[in-house]
Design a protein around this motif. Structure first.
Motif, PDB file in Angstrom:
ATOM      1  N   LYS A  16       0.827  -1.206   0.000  1.00 49.13           N
ATOM      2  CA  LYS A  16       0.000   0.000   0.000  1.00 49.13           C
ATOM      3  C   LYS A  16       0.863   1.257   0.000  1.00 49.13           C
ATOM      4  CE  LYS A  16      -3.697  -2.194   2.579  1.00 49.13           C
ATOM      5  NZ  LYS A  16      -4.489  -2.162   3.811  1.00 49.13           N
ATOM      6  N   PHE A  17       0.520   2.177  -0.878  1.00 42.67           N
ATOM      7  CA  PHE A  17       1.159   3.489  -0.880  1.00 42.67           C
ATOM      8  C   PHE A  17       0.286   4.467  -1.649  1.00 42.67           C
ATOM      9  CE2 PHE A  17       2.657   1.445  -4.698  1.00 42.67           C
ATOM     10  CZ  PHE A  17       2.772   2.452  -5.645  1.00 42.67           C
ATOM     11  N   VAL A  18       0.484   5.736  -1.368  1.00 41.89           N
ATOM     12  CA  VAL A  18      -0.251   6.798  -2.046  1.00 41.89           C
ATOM     13  C   VAL A  18       0.767   7.806  -2.559  1.00 41.89           C
ATOM     14  CG1 VAL A  18      -1.882   8.707  -1.753  1.00 41.89           C
ATOM     15  CG2 VAL A  18      -2.290   6.531  -0.595  1.00 41.89           C
ATOM     16  N   ILE A  19       0.629   8.186  -3.811  1.00 42.42           N
ATOM     17  CA  ILE A  19       1.464   9.231  -4.390  1.00 42.42           C
ATOM     18  C   ILE A  19       0.640  10.515  -4.395  1.00 42.42           C
ATOM     19  CG2 ILE A  19       2.557  10.071  -6.491  1.00 42.42           C
ATOM     20  CD1 ILE A  19       3.104   7.141  -7.216  1.00 42.42           C
ATOM     21  N   SER A  20       1.238  11.580  -3.885  1.00 43.44           N
ATOM     22  CA  SER A  20       0.565  12.874  -3.945  1.00 43.44           C
ATOM     23  C   SER A  20       1.522  13.911  -4.510  1.00 43.44           C
ATOM     24  CB  SER A  20       0.043  13.290  -2.562  1.00 43.44           C
ATOM     25  OG  SER A  20       1.090  13.347  -1.631  1.00 43.44           O
ATOM     26  N   ILE A  21       0.953  14.923  -5.141  1.00 39.01           N
ATOM     27  CA  ILE A  21       1.729  16.003  -5.723  1.00 39.01           C
ATOM     28  C   ILE A  21       1.515  17.229  -4.853  1.00 39.01           C
ATOM     29  CG2 ILE A  21       2.090  17.446  -7.752  1.00 39.01           C
ATOM     30  CD1 ILE A  21       0.902  15.126  -9.420  1.00 39.01           C
ATOM     31  N   PRO A  22       2.572  17.659  -4.160  1.00 42.47           N
ATOM     32  CA  PRO A  22       2.416  18.813  -3.277  1.00 42.47           C
ATOM     33  C   PRO A  22       2.358  20.116  -4.064  1.00 42.47           C
ATOM     34  CG  PRO A  22       4.691  18.097  -3.281  1.00 42.47           C
ATOM     35  CD  PRO A  22       3.929  17.113  -4.131  1.00 42.47           C
ATOM     36  N   SER A  23       1.848  21.135  -3.420  1.00 44.21           N
ATOM     37  CA  SER A  23       1.807  22.445  -4.061  1.00 44.21           C
ATOM     38  C   SER A  23       3.077  23.220  -3.730  1.00 44.21           C
ATOM     39  CB  SER A  23       0.584  23.235  -3.581  1.00 44.21           C
ATOM     40  OG  SER A  23       0.789  23.686  -2.252  1.00 44.21           O
ATOM     41  N   GLU A  24       3.289  24.290  -4.442  1.00 43.44           N
ATOM     42  CA  GLU A  24       4.455  25.143  -4.203  1.00 43.44           C
ATOM     43  C   GLU A  24       4.452  25.696  -2.781  1.00 43.44           C
ATOM     44  OE1 GLU A  24       6.742  28.879  -6.377  1.00 43.44           O
ATOM     45  OE2 GLU A  24       4.834  28.169  -7.165  1.00 43.44           O
ATOM     46  N   ASP A  25       3.269  25.843  -2.200  1.00 43.55           N
ATOM     47  CA  ASP A  25       3.154  26.350  -0.830  1.00 43.55           C
ATOM     48  C   ASP A  25       3.706  25.370   0.203  1.00 43.55           C
ATOM     49  OD1 ASP A  25       1.888  28.584  -1.877  1.00 43.55           O
ATOM     50  OD2 ASP A  25      -0.126  27.778  -1.520  1.00 43.55           O
ATOM     51  N   ASP A  26       3.928  24.118  -0.198  1.00 47.21           N
ATOM     52  CA  ASP A  26       4.382  23.075   0.731  1.00 47.21           C
ATOM     53  C   ASP A  26       5.889  22.827   0.683  1.00 47.21           C
ATOM     54  OD1 ASP A  26       1.820  22.524   1.751  1.00 47.21           O
ATOM     55  OD2 ASP A  26       1.366  21.248   0.040  1.00 47.21           O
ATOM     56  N   ILE A  27       6.656  23.745   0.114  1.00 50.45           N
ATOM     57  CA  ILE A  27       8.092  23.517  -0.038  1.00 50.45           C
ATOM     58  C   ILE A  27       8.765  23.220   1.294  1.00 50.45           C
ATOM     59  CG2 ILE A  27      10.295  24.626  -0.640  1.00 50.45           C
ATOM     60  CD1 ILE A  27       8.821  25.876  -3.035  1.00 50.45           C
ATOM     61  N   SER A  28       8.436  23.961   2.334  1.00 55.29           N
ATOM     62  CA  SER A  28       9.081  23.704   3.633  1.00 55.29           C
ATOM     63  C   SER A  28       8.719  22.324   4.165  1.00 55.29           C
ATOM     64  CB  SER A  28       8.725  24.792   4.649  1.00 55.29           C
ATOM     65  OG  SER A  28       7.343  24.796   4.917  1.00 55.29           O
ATOM     66  N   VAL A  29       7.490  21.886   3.946  1.00 58.70           N
ATOM     67  CA  VAL A  29       7.056  20.564   4.400  1.00 58.70           C
ATOM     68  C   VAL A  29       7.766  19.462   3.622  1.00 58.70           C
ATOM     69  CG1 VAL A  29       5.084  18.986   4.559  1.00 58.70           C
ATOM     70  CG2 VAL A  29       4.810  21.379   5.181  1.00 58.70           C
ATOM     71  N   ILE A  30       7.834  19.592   2.298  1.00 55.00           N
ATOM     72  CA  ILE A  30       8.466  18.536   1.517  1.00 55.00           C
ATOM     73  C   ILE A  30       9.967  18.485   1.770  1.00 55.00           C
ATOM     74  CG2 ILE A  30       6.656  18.447  -0.231  1.00 55.00           C
ATOM     75  CD1 ILE A  30       8.453  19.980  -2.129  1.00 55.00           C
ATOM     76  N   ASN A  31      10.573  19.627   2.034  1.00 55.63           N
ATOM     77  CA  ASN A  31      11.993  19.619   2.402  1.00 55.63           C
ATOM     78  C   ASN A  31      12.201  18.932   3.748  1.00 55.63           C
ATOM     79  OD1 ASN A  31      13.023  20.869   0.109  1.00 55.63           O
ATOM     80  ND2 ASN A  31      12.822  22.910   0.965  1.00 55.63           N
ATOM     81  N   LYS A  32      11.305  19.177   4.691  1.00 50.73           N
ATOM     82  CA  LYS A  32      11.453  18.571   6.020  1.00 50.73           C
ATOM     83  C   LYS A  32      11.280  17.060   5.966  1.00 50.73           C
ATOM     84  CE  LYS A  32      10.492  19.206  10.821  1.00 50.73           C
ATOM     85  NZ  LYS A  32       9.962  20.112  11.828  1.00 50.73           N
ATOM     86  N   VAL A  33      10.229  16.565   5.329  1.00 49.63           N
ATOM     87  CA  VAL A  33      10.017  15.108   5.301  1.00 49.63           C
ATOM     88  C   VAL A  33      11.035  14.415   4.409  1.00 49.63           C
ATOM     89  CG1 VAL A  33       7.568  15.268   5.900  1.00 49.63           C
ATOM     90  CG2 VAL A  33       8.216  15.108   3.493  1.00 49.63           C
TER      91      VAL A  33
END
Length: 117
Positions: free
Chosen positions: A66-83
């Motif tokens: 099981k897995f889910v692929i999601s496409i983050p928005s530009e507003d989530d840059i700090s979140v995607i960098n952290k994870v």
């Protein structure tokens, strides 16, 4: 005209994939999310992602499929960098570790970053 590219630039052009987040869960119920760039459309209804065997996400997917692929928005840059900066095996539940209030995916009920596609 031929132009020499740095390895970094060449890899970026060859990859072509959008930054994505891959959410998964361990057999013990620990949620994980990672940032990945090595992905591309494979067919009309399939995507190709490349994961290292050492990733927590890889182990989770091999354990339960099981897995889910999601496409983050530009507003989530700090979140995607952290994870993307920590391994699930080192921090446990990445959503809790990163302080992310998660949404649930519609089909599998896995934790996902809010407001992503």
């Amino acid at each position: 005209m031929y132009k020499k590219l740095s390895t970094r630039t060449a890899n970026r052009l060859l990859c072509g994939g959008q930054i994505i987040n891959i959410s998964s869960v361990s057999a013990d119920g620990v949620s994980d999310v990672m940032t990945a760039a090595w992905n591309c459309p494979y067919d009309a209804d399939q995507v190709l992602i490349v994961l290292d065997r050492g990733h927590t996400t890889t182990a989770n997917i091999l354990d339960n499929g099981k897995f889910v692929i999601s496409i983050p928005s530009e507003d989530d840059i700090s979140v995607i960098n952290k994870v993307g900066a920590a391994h699930g095996r080192d921090v446990g539940d990445k959503f809790a570790w990163a302080g992310i209030e998660s949404d649930k995916s519609q089909v599998l009920g896995l934790k996902v970053i809010p407001n992503a596609l």
